[in-house]
Scaffold this motif. Structure first.
Motif, PDB file in Angstrom:
ATOM      1  N   PRO A   1      24.348  42.992  34.907  1.00  0.00           N
ATOM      2  CA  PRO A   1      25.390  43.972  34.596  1.00  0.00           C
ATOM      3  C   PRO A   1      26.080  44.543  35.844  1.00  0.00           C
ATOM      4  CG  PRO A   1      23.231  44.904  34.201  1.00  0.00           C
ATOM      5  CD  PRO A   1      23.007  43.473  34.558  1.00  0.00           C
ATOM      6  N   GLN A   2      25.391  44.503  36.980  1.00  0.00           N
ATOM      7  CA  GLN A   2      26.011  45.069  38.175  1.00  0.00           C
ATOM      8  C   GLN A   2      26.905  44.037  38.857  1.00  0.00           C
ATOM      9  OE1 GLN A   2      22.611  45.492  37.710  1.00  0.00           O
ATOM     10  NE2 GLN A   2      22.848  47.620  37.026  1.00  0.00           N
ATOM     11  N   ALA A   3      27.949  44.554  39.445  1.00  0.00           N
ATOM     12  CA  ALA A   3      28.841  43.672  40.174  1.00  0.00           C
ATOM     13  C   ALA A   3      28.083  43.066  41.346  1.00  0.00           C
ATOM     14  CB  ALA A   3      30.045  44.444  40.676  1.00  0.00           C
ATOM     15  N   ALA A   4      28.173  41.752  41.490  1.00  0.00           N
ATOM     16  CA  ALA A   4      27.364  41.081  42.494  1.00  0.00           C
ATOM     17  C   ALA A   4      28.121  40.893  43.805  1.00  0.00           C
ATOM     18  CB  ALA A   4      26.899  39.725  41.961  1.00  0.00           C
ATOM     19  N   VAL A   5      29.397  40.681  43.731  1.00  0.00           N
ATOM     20  CA  VAL A   5      30.172  40.440  44.945  1.00  0.00           C
ATOM     21  C   VAL A   5      31.389  41.350  44.917  1.00  0.00           C
ATOM     22  CG1 VAL A   5      31.484  38.745  46.260  1.00  0.00           C
ATOM     23  CG2 VAL A   5      29.444  38.032  45.024  1.00  0.00           C
ATOM     24  N   LYS A   6      31.613  42.012  46.036  1.00  0.00           N
ATOM     25  CA  LYS A   6      32.775  42.898  46.106  1.00  0.00           C
ATOM     26  C   LYS A   6      33.693  42.433  47.220  1.00  0.00           C
ATOM     27  CE  LYS A   6      30.113  46.724  44.382  1.00  0.00           C
ATOM     28  NZ  LYS A   6      29.460  48.005  44.628  1.00  0.00           N
ATOM     29  N   SER A   7      34.955  42.325  46.910  1.00  0.00           N
ATOM     30  CA  SER A   7      35.925  41.914  47.921  1.00  0.00           C
ATOM     31  C   SER A   7      36.975  43.012  48.050  1.00  0.00           C
ATOM     32  CB  SER A   7      36.629  40.636  47.515  1.00  0.00           C
ATOM     33  OG  SER A   7      35.744  39.719  46.967  1.00  0.00           O
ATOM     34  N   PHE A   8      37.519  43.124  49.225  1.00  0.00           N
ATOM     35  CA  PHE A   8      38.525  44.149  49.441  1.00  0.00           C
ATOM     36  C   PHE A   8      39.767  43.547  50.080  1.00  0.00           C
ATOM     37  CE2 PHE A   8      34.364  46.105  49.421  1.00  0.00           C
ATOM     38  CZ  PHE A   8      34.526  47.051  48.425  1.00  0.00           C
ATOM     39  N   PRO A   9      40.646  43.037  49.255  1.00  0.00           N
ATOM     40  CA  PRO A   9      41.891  42.483  49.786  1.00  0.00           C
ATOM     41  C   PRO A   9      42.703  43.561  50.499  1.00  0.00           C
ATOM     42  CG  PRO A   9      41.584  41.876  47.501  1.00  0.00           C
ATOM     43  CD  PRO A   9      40.560  42.916  47.812  1.00  0.00           C
ATOM     44  N   SER A  10      43.708  43.124  51.226  1.00  0.00           N
ATOM     45  CA  SER A  10      44.390  44.055  52.121  1.00  0.00           C
ATOM     46  C   SER A  10      45.285  45.041  51.379  1.00  0.00           C
ATOM     47  CB  SER A  10      45.204  43.273  53.144  1.00  0.00           C
ATOM     48  OG  SER A  10      46.059  42.385  52.468  1.00  0.00           O
ATOM     49  N   GLU A  11      45.515  44.842  50.112  1.00  0.00           N
ATOM     50  CA  GLU A  11      46.275  45.839  49.357  1.00  0.00           C
ATOM     51  C   GLU A  11      45.786  45.816  47.922  1.00  0.00           C
ATOM     52  OE1 GLU A  11      50.270  45.115  48.161  1.00  0.00           O
ATOM     53  OE2 GLU A  11      50.194  43.032  48.775  1.00  0.00           O
ATOM     54  N   PRO A  12      46.072  46.866  47.160  1.00  0.00           N
ATOM     55  CA  PRO A  12      45.621  46.859  45.764  1.00  0.00           C
ATOM     56  C   PRO A  12      46.190  45.663  45.008  1.00  0.00           C
ATOM     57  CG  PRO A  12      46.345  49.035  46.401  1.00  0.00           C
ATOM     58  CD  PRO A  12      46.686  48.135  47.534  1.00  0.00           C
ATOM     59  N   ILE A  13      45.279  44.993  44.316  1.00  0.00           N
ATOM     60  CA  ILE A  13      45.661  43.812  43.551  1.00  0.00           C
ATOM     61  C   ILE A  13      45.762  44.221  42.095  1.00  0.00           C
ATOM     62  CG2 ILE A  13      44.836  41.553  42.768  1.00  0.00           C
ATOM     63  CD1 ILE A  13      45.643  41.512  45.642  1.00  0.00           C
ATOM     64  N   LYS A  14      46.816  43.812  41.437  1.00  0.00           N
ATOM     65  CA  LYS A  14      46.919  44.137  40.006  1.00  0.00           C
ATOM     66  C   LYS A  14      46.596  42.922  39.137  1.00  0.00           C
ATOM     67  CE  LYS A  14      49.605  48.181  39.264  1.00  0.00           C
ATOM     68  NZ  LYS A  14      50.954  48.703  39.017  1.00  0.00           N
ATOM     69  N   PRO A  15      47.508  41.999  38.987  1.00  0.00           N
ATOM     70  CA  PRO A  15      47.117  40.830  38.198  1.00  0.00           C
ATOM     71  C   PRO A  15      46.222  39.927  39.024  1.00  0.00           C
ATOM     72  CG  PRO A  15      49.358  40.557  38.973  1.00  0.00           C
ATOM     73  CD  PRO A  15      48.907  41.903  39.428  1.00  0.00           C
ATOM     74  N   PHE A  16      45.253  39.310  38.361  1.00  0.00           N
ATOM     75  CA  PHE A  16      44.274  38.487  39.060  1.00  0.00           C
ATOM     76  C   PHE A  16      43.850  37.387  38.104  1.00  0.00           C
ATOM     77  CE2 PHE A  16      39.934  37.613  40.604  1.00  0.00           C
ATOM     78  CZ  PHE A  16      40.206  37.421  41.942  1.00  0.00           C
ATOM     79  N   VAL A  17      44.163  36.148  38.436  1.00  0.00           N
ATOM     80  CA  VAL A  17      43.795  35.045  37.534  1.00  0.00           C
ATOM     81  C   VAL A  17      43.207  33.893  38.326  1.00  0.00           C
ATOM     82  CG1 VAL A  17      45.471  35.479  35.726  1.00  0.00           C
ATOM     83  CG2 VAL A  17      46.111  34.060  37.663  1.00  0.00           C
ATOM     84  N   SER A  18      42.463  33.048  37.634  1.00  0.00           N
ATOM     85  CA  SER A  18      41.945  31.844  38.271  1.00  0.00           C
ATOM     86  C   SER A  18      42.519  30.647  37.545  1.00  0.00           C
ATOM     87  CB  SER A  18      40.427  31.817  38.207  1.00  0.00           C
ATOM     88  OG  SER A  18      39.997  31.319  36.963  1.00  0.00           O
ATOM     89  N   ASN A  19      42.522  29.511  38.219  1.00  0.00           N
ATOM     90  CA  ASN A  19      42.993  28.311  37.530  1.00  0.00           C
ATOM     91  C   ASN A  19      41.907  27.823  36.585  1.00  0.00           C
ATOM     92  OD1 ASN A  19      41.216  27.289  39.371  1.00  0.00           O
ATOM     93  ND2 ASN A  19      42.576  25.712  40.164  1.00  0.00           N
ATOM     94  N   SER A  20      42.226  26.815  35.787  1.00  0.00           N
ATOM     95  CA  SER A  20      41.334  26.502  34.671  1.00  0.00           C
ATOM     96  C   SER A  20      39.978  25.984  35.131  1.00  0.00           C
ATOM     97  CB  SER A  20      41.997  25.485  33.748  1.00  0.00           C
ATOM     98  OG  SER A  20      42.370  24.353  34.497  1.00  0.00           O
ATOM     99  N   VAL A  21      39.921  25.286  36.251  1.00  0.00           N
ATOM    100  CA  VAL A  21      38.624  24.791  36.695  1.00  0.00           C
ATOM    101  C   VAL A  21      37.905  25.789  37.589  1.00  0.00           C
ATOM    102  CG1 VAL A  21      39.013  22.332  36.487  1.00  0.00           C
ATOM    103  CG2 VAL A  21      39.812  23.514  38.504  1.00  0.00           C
ATOM    104  N   GLY A  22      38.597  26.838  37.958  1.00  0.00           N
ATOM    105  CA  GLY A  22      37.932  27.871  38.742  1.00  0.00           C
ATOM    106  C   GLY A  22      37.798  27.558  40.206  1.00  0.00           C
ATOM    107  N   THR A  23      38.729  26.802  40.759  1.00  0.00           N
ATOM    108  CA  THR A  23      38.654  26.536  42.190  1.00  0.00           C
ATOM    109  C   THR A  23      39.518  27.498  42.991  1.00  0.00           C
ATOM    110  OG1 THR A  23      40.306  24.833  41.793  1.00  0.00           O
ATOM    111  CG2 THR A  23      38.051  24.109  42.072  1.00  0.00           C
ATOM    112  N   TYR A  24      40.535  28.043  42.375  1.00  0.00           N
ATOM    113  CA  TYR A  24      41.390  28.993  43.075  1.00  0.00           C
ATOM    114  C   TYR A  24      41.557  30.260  42.249  1.00  0.00           C
ATOM    115  CZ  TYR A  24      42.693  25.098  46.017  1.00  0.00           C
ATOM    116  OH  TYR A  24      42.639  24.057  46.888  1.00  0.00           O
ATOM    117  N   VAL A  25      41.743  31.370  42.948  1.00  0.00           N
ATOM    118  CA  VAL A  25      42.166  32.578  42.259  1.00  0.00           C
ATOM    119  C   VAL A  25      43.439  33.074  42.930  1.00  0.00           C
ATOM    120  CG1 VAL A  25      39.971  33.354  41.346  1.00  0.00           C
ATOM    121  CG2 VAL A  25      40.576  33.935  43.676  1.00  0.00           C
TER     122      VAL A  25
END
Lengths: 449, 927
Positions: free
Chosen positions: A73-97
């Protein structure tokens, strides 16, 4: 067949977290904690884990993206991009976000390494939604400035070309006058359609191949979410007045609808605005999330609600329908198998903040090679083939053709040699005779002398 | 002698086996020649499954015993043979023991595999043994391990056995001198690596050294080398971690690059090799140990100078193949692929075309150049293989490097001319298109179209040409741009049409080299993929400026060259009108290419379509190629003209199906072709034509199908939904039957059901316009079909459900109950169908009916008629589900009570609510 669909819903307030239900049984699975997702900021990366962009304080200088593995249940990985990110999607196979920033930049990360492959300025104002095309090669982005743009990722990543091009995008579709709220793309490479919704109360249907507006549908209220019927016969548009309107694509539409042109009918049950929609192909069900914190599941044939999930007090802002990962059997969320837990707890590293200028880093790629899971290795008894060949060889050498030929040759040679011997013999005889004669004659001559 | 029914009789099997034992197996006491029919024995055993000991349920015990003892004898005899001193007998025994491992019953295998293993194992350990015995032992052990590896729960035992094997096998590899034995040993090693990789863990380094030394010597036949490469690629499996895989990959790449430095001396810039090596060994990082260990490298470098170029080149090719295998075989963990180095290697190789650098000219002997050029095509081929493997393994992750790959492919398209290489290049392009989708199509479409046009150019420059029957009309219908050519063409058009007939008949097919056919097939396949995956020509126009300066420059340079070639062909054949249409086509291509507005890519699509149609028509005009099954003549697959026909037809189908703005131009002709092709029963072409006709059906009868499931499934699934979510259905039903939301109700009743199959409606709708906009009645009729009322009612049958509803409505209002109920149930129902109680007032209808039902329901309740309740449930269900009205009637047929239990509940439950509200409004409205 076992039903495999899971429903994942997120909320914009932290307390509610991310809920996860089995669509078929309605049983709630694990609830992933401490997430205040942005609109369009929830994605399931290649069935492997859940990722969500987080709402930030207006003053925040960096964004936040969290990963949850299925089993914790806890978030396992936290990332902090250089600015607030709003939409966030991955491609269908999950190689890119990809993530869309407040400034109008789009960020492209490689999941496996966390590397920021590319960051480019896409819009003049904040990016509001991002969608991959079905073949993952194009990206469609919508922005607060009402602009919808189509990007070819190969072009975007091609530094040489992109520096020379006057613009990076393939199309810039600028018919919307207000913020774009949602975008969906249909099936098919060339003939696919894009549908965009905007705060200007319209949904627009575009042709991907021509970049042209095909249909403009004006709704009674602002549409915040759209989802396509899998046959692309109609699309469903969730509106702020609580209706889910059904608008015609292929379906025949009468001009005299009470809602407006091309709008066939609506589903109504919500007291509050519809914020997000999803469609389960497996069960042929329509899912809607509302500001009142409920996830409603509709049967699109009867337009009835067949089930409701209570997510929480805060508004639901994203719904995903995902296939249950293979290692998660029913009820396996809490006590998953040790090996599968190891497997799914291996989350990729956090996303990098900046584009790595180090040339070397870009020269290798971490790739998951095909792996054999439980299927035994597919090696046929190819020795049988070898053996057959071998037998043939041996048979040839041991008995038949080869030997025969050899024997024939030997016979011939034998005959020749015999012949030679005969000749030698004859010659010897002759010489012998000659010598004997000579001696005898000599004697005779001598005696006569 | 027991009688046996037929050849499949179980009782016969032991007897057959015994005959084989006595007659075909060599006698261990009597020295004799090898059994001549050993392969026959093997095939008989496999065909009749003589060792399987598989008994049907009803087999008598005696037969079972008999077969068992026969197999026991067989195994005993084999074991004796294996221990024999005579090499030939021993060899026979070993081979057949391998067969037994594969074929015998599982229980028998489990019981005796360790004994067999020991027998065979002792045979590979003796150094004096004959070569054939050793090889046969290796193969039989390999079979044994494969069988073991496939059985569940035998991993551990298998690993122990496999572990014992490694040392002797490596010894065979290192000490034995015969290639045949090495092959057997490598094969066994591969099996070990596939099924019991852990067994090699301890001997990893020596195994690597043994394989690498063989591989690098490069002096074996190709098959053996391929096996070695495969084995080397599998080697990291034994440790199964990321580091070893990467290390091996690095070692191989390093070795290849260093060797290439020698080979390409004078053919490329000196710095290139250094760069490649530097990239593999980063500054500050340790240089990996050389491939196969240090001693090996020294030996190799010593010998390298002495060895011929040929051997070096072949070992380089094989190492490339090894890289491919490493990329494409299964591996348990994620690995880091040095993708850039791989691509750089590919580039380095394919950019060498054998031309000597000016600076190196004085130092280069012609012999050197010749020897490199001899082997260069092979090297290119393996580089392309490597590129393809890289593309396939990277999938979408190739994205950051996609531009690089595109550049490589584009450059190579211009350089490569040999058929073999072009085929490979096309296949690389195909992978690119498939894996990278539309975006890749954007980058490559132009090159693909240009190149495939060149390759698909009809063969034969002379007047006799298979393509002479290209459709002149279609060719001339293409707008010609170049004016003076246009005039000429125009004048000859009519004349040609007449001549065309003649030439078409008299054509004598020129000799076409098989490799050319293969290239054409490859080109067709790529065009097909391009058409089906992408075709984004319009997008080019969207970014003309960028393409003008960056992308277009090289191709603009290329165009005059191409056009010159075309024009020369054109001029040569000008007088031969037989070829005119072909040439005009090519001419047109050139003009589209060269004209100022050549960036209008929309113009390409008609050309591609025309080309594909012509090719297909042309390939089939001489009848249908006979699919010769001549594979037994050679092991290589033979490309026949049937394959070409198939490829042409496939491409034509794709061109017809691929979305375009207008109806496909050659649709009718295409239909004709496919229809003809279909008649060639039994061939692949015929099978494909069937498929094509099916696919084209959708173009002739376009239908926008809604996602609704067909009614029959629909009712089931609704039923299921009801079962699954009873409470929800109930509650929602309640809400929706609330009259206050009447607007929604109307839409609920009307719209969703109108999503049903619209084709029928369209047709029917034409005949009766009043019904046209409403789909549900016709649909109902459609689904009511099975019932007898349709046969009576005929065309007015469509109204039956309405009428029934209506009647029921009346019934409800009149408080008329049982009689009418009975009437509904009686078969005489059909008689009523002719009653003119039909209303087309559909808007009000649903509401009315719904209310009516409610009323009826209350009535039924009062009367407590069981059948009434059932019928109510029936109808109620029909209404709640609208489109499923048919269901009601079909169920009425079947006899209902049980079927409707669930719905009965829900409807009964939901009724009171309606009853509470309804009567008032109902009364008002009906009055």
């Amino acid at each position: 067949m076992e039903k495999m669909d899971l429903v994942i819903a997120s909320s914009s307030i932290t307390e509610a977290g991310i809920g996860c239900w089995d669509l078929d049984s309605g049983a709630e699975q694990l609830r992933y904690k401490s997430s205040a997702s942005t609109q369009h900021g929830l994605t399931c990366v290649g069935q492997r884990f859940i990722a969500s962009a987080q709402l930030r304080e207006p003053s925040a200088t960096s964004g936040s993206v969290l990963y949850w593995s299925w089993s914790k249940p806890q978030a396992a990985v936290k990332s902090f991009p250089s600015e607030p990110i709003k939409p966030f999607v991955s491609n269908s196979v999950g190689t890119y976000v990809v993530g869309g920033g407040q400034s109008g930049d789009i960020y492209l990360w490689e999941v496996e390494s966390g590397r920021l492959i590319k960051k480019w300025h896409a819009h003049y104002r904040a990016v509001t939604c991002l969608v991959f095309s079905k073949d993952d090669s194009l990206l469609i982005s919508g922005s607060e400035d009402g602009c919808v743009r189509v990007w070819s990722l190969i072009m975007v990543c091609n530094d040489y070309e992109s520096q020379r091009a006057s613009h990076l995008y393939e199309y810039s579709l600028t018919e919307h006058t207000l913020r774009v709220t949602d975008i969906v793309i249909g099936h098919g490479g060339y003939n696919a359609i894009i549908i965009s919704a905007s705060e200007d109360r319209t949904c627009k249907v575009w042709s991907l191949s021509h970049g042209k507006l095909l249909r403009n549908i004006v709704f009674p209220s602002v549409i915040d979410a759209i989802v396509l019927d899998p046959g692309e016969n109609v699309f469903y548009a969730g509106s702020r007045d609580g209706n889910i309107y059904i608008a015609a694509l292929n379906a025949e539409s009468s001009s005299s609808s009470s809602y407006g042109k091309h709008i066939l009918s609506s589903l109504y049950d919500h007291s509050k605005a519809v914020t997000c929609l999803a469609y389960s192909i497996e069960g042929n069900l329509l899912l809607s999330g509302s500001e009142d914190g409920m996830v409603r599941i509709w049967d699109p044939r009867t337009l009835n609600i067949v089930r409701m999930f209570k997510h929480g007090k805060g508004p639901v802002n994203n719904i995903l329908v995902v296939r249950r990962p293979n290692h998660l059997t029913l009820g396996a969320f809490s006590n998953s198998h040790a090996s599968s837990r190891r497997q799914c707890s291996l989350l990729p590293p956090p996303l990098e903040k900046y584009v790595n200028m180090d040339e070397d880093a870009n020269k290798t790629t971490v790739v998951r090679l095909a792996t054999a899971c439980n299927i035994p290795p597919d090696a046929p008894y190819y020795s049988s083939h070898i053996m057959d060949e071998h037998i043939k060889q041996v048979e040839q050498q041991g008995s038949s053709a080869a030997n025969e030929m050899e024997v024939e040759r030997l016979k011939l040679e034998n005959r020749k040699t015999m012949h030679m011997v005969e000749q030698w013999k004859k010659m010897y005889d002759k010489v012998h005779e000659f010598c004997v004669n000579e001696l005898l004659n000599g004697d005779e001559v001598g005696s006569t002398n | 002698m027991e009688p046996c029914t037929n050849m499949h009789d179980v009782k016969l099997k032991p007897r057959m086996l015994r005959t084989l034992i006595t007659q075909r197996l060599p006698d261990e006491d009597q020295p004799s020649r090898l059994p001549t029919k050993l392969s026959h024995v093997i095939s008989v055993v496999r065909t009749h499954k003589l060792l399987s000991e598989y008994f049907p349920q009803s087999t008598e015990n005696k037969a079972i015993e008999r077969w068992k003892s026969a197999v026991d004898d067989w195994v005993d005899r084999l074991q004796k043979l294996v221990s024999s001193d005579m090499p030939d007998q021993c060899w026979t025994g070993i081979c057949l023991l391998g067969l037994t491992c594969r074929e015998c019953n599982v229980d028998r295998f489990l019981a005796s595999y360790s004994v067999w293993f020991d027998k065979l194992y002792s045979r590979i350990q003796q150094p004096t043994e004959s070569q054939f015995v050793k090889v046969a032992s290796c193969n039989s052990i390999s079979d044994l391990l494969i069988r073991l590896g496939r059985l569940p729960n035998m991993k551990k035992d298998g690993s122990t056995l496999a572990g014992k094997l490694i040392q002797p096998v490596l010894k065979l590899l290192n000490e034995d001198s015969s290639e045949v034995v090495w092959e057997g040993a490598v094969h066994l090693l591969c099996t070990n690596l596939t099924f019991f990789p852990a067994s090699i863990h301890r001997y990893y380094d020596s195994a690597e050294a043994a394989i690498a030394s063989k591989l690098l010597s490069g002096k074996f036949c190709v098959n053996m080398m391929k096996k070695l490469a495969y084995c080397l690629a599998l080697l990291p499996n034994s440790k199964g971690d990321e580091d070893n895989w990467c290390l091996l990959m690095q070692k191989i790449l390093l070795y290849i690059n260093v060797r290439l430095n020698d080979v390409f001396q004078g053919l490329e810039e000196e710095t290139k090799g250094g760069e490649a090596v530097r990239e593999l060994v980063r500054p500050g990082k340790e240089t990996p140990p050389p491939l196969g260990g240090h001693t090996l490298l020294e030996e190799a470098t010593d010998k390298a100078t002495k060895r011929s170029e040929l051997l070096q080149m072949s070992s380089i090719s094989m190492l490339m193949l090894c890289c491919c295998k490493m990329l494409t075989t299964l591996y348990p963990v994620k690995v880091t692929i040095p993708i850039h180095s791989l691509l750089a290697l590919v580039e380095r190789v394919i950019m060498i075309d054998g031309s000597v650098l000016r600076a190196a000219l004085p130092f280069m002997t012609s012999q050197q150049q010749e020897s490199v050029c001899l082997e260069l095509p092979d090297l290119h081929l393996y580089s392309l293989e490597l590129l393809k493997a890289a593309i396939e393994v990277m999938h979408s992750q190739l994205l950051p490097h996609a531009a690089y790959v595109v550049r490589l492919v584009k450059t190579y398209f211009k350089r490569c001319s040999s058929p073999k290489l072009r085929i490979e290049l096309y296949s690389v392009t195909k992978s690119l298109l498939i894996f990278m989708g539309v975006g890749m199509g954007l980058c490559l479409a132009q090159d693909i179209v240009e190149n495939s046009f060149v390759d698909l150019k009809p063969v034969g420059d002379g007047s006799r040409c298979t393509s002479s029957s290209l459709n002149m009309k279609s060719a001339s219908s293409v707008p010609m741009q170049s004016n003076h050519r246009k005039r000429k063409l125009g004048s000859t058009t009519i004349a040609f049409d007449e001549q065309h007939e003649k030439t078409g008949l008299e054509v004598k097919a020129p000799e076409i080299h098989p490799s050319q056919i293969s290239v054409k097939i490859a080109a067709l396949e790529v065009l097909e993929v391009l058409l089906s995956v992408v075709l984004f020509f319009q997008l080019y126009t969207a970014r003309i400026p960028s393409y003008k300066d960056a992308n277009w420059l090289p191709s603009l340079i290329f165009i005059p060259r191409m056009s010159a070639a075309f024009l020369s062909v054109f001029n040569r054949n000008e007088e031969c009108s037989g070829n005119l249409s072909v040439n005009s086509l090519w001419h047109h291509v050139v003009t589209t290419l060269t004209k100022g507005g050549g960036l209008r890519f929309e113009a390409w699509r008609p050309d591609v379509d025309l080309l594909l149609y012509n090719l297909a028509a042309d390939s089939c005009k001489d009848g249908w190629a006979y699919e010769e099954n001549s594979t037994f003549l050679s092991n290589e697959p033979i490309v026949t003209s049937a394959d070409y026909q198939l490829a042409a037809l496939r491409a034509l189908l794709t061109s017809l199906l691929s979305p375009s703005r207008a109806r496909p131009l050659y649709l009718a002709q295409g239909f004709e072709l496919f229809r003809k092709g279909k008649l060639e029963a039994g061939t692949k072409v015929s099978g494909f034509c069937m498929h094509a006709l099916l696919a084209l059906e959708a173009i002739i009868h376009p239908r926008a199908l809604p996602l609704e499931q067909p009614p029959s499934i629909n009712c089931n699934s609704t039923d299921k939904v009801n079962r699954r979510f009873p409470e929800n259905v109930y509650s929602s039903g309640q809400k929706h039957s609330n009259p206050s939301t009447s607007g929604i109700q109307v839409s609920e009743g009307g719209d969703p059901y109108s999503y049903d199959d619209d084709l029928y409606v369209k047709w029917v709708g034409n005949s009766s316009p009043s019904e046209a906009p409403i789909n549900s009645p016709t649909k109902n009729m459609d689904s009511v079909k099975p019932s007898e009322m349709l046969t009576v009612a005929g065309s007015s049958g469509s109204n039956i459900p309405d009428r029934s509803r209506h009647e029921q409505a009346d019934m409800g209002m009149r408080d008329n109950d049982v009689e009418i109920v009975m009437q509904f149930q009686e078969p005489t129902y059909s008689k009523g169908a002719t009653d003119p109680v039909i209303t087309n007032d559909l808007d009000g209808r649903d509401m009315e009916i719904e209310r009516a039902v409610a009323d009826g329901a209350s009535d039924y309740k009062d009367h407590e008629t069981a059948s009434g309740a059932n019928l109510l449930a029936d109808n109620r269900d029909g209404f709640a589900d609208g489109g499923v009205n048919a269901l009601a009637s079909s169920y009425t047929e079947k006899g209902k009570a049980a079927v409707f239990d669930v719905d009965d509940d829900s409807s009964m439950d939901s009724l009171p609510d309606i009853v509470d509200v309804d009567p008032d409004s109902d009364g008002e409205e009906s009055s």
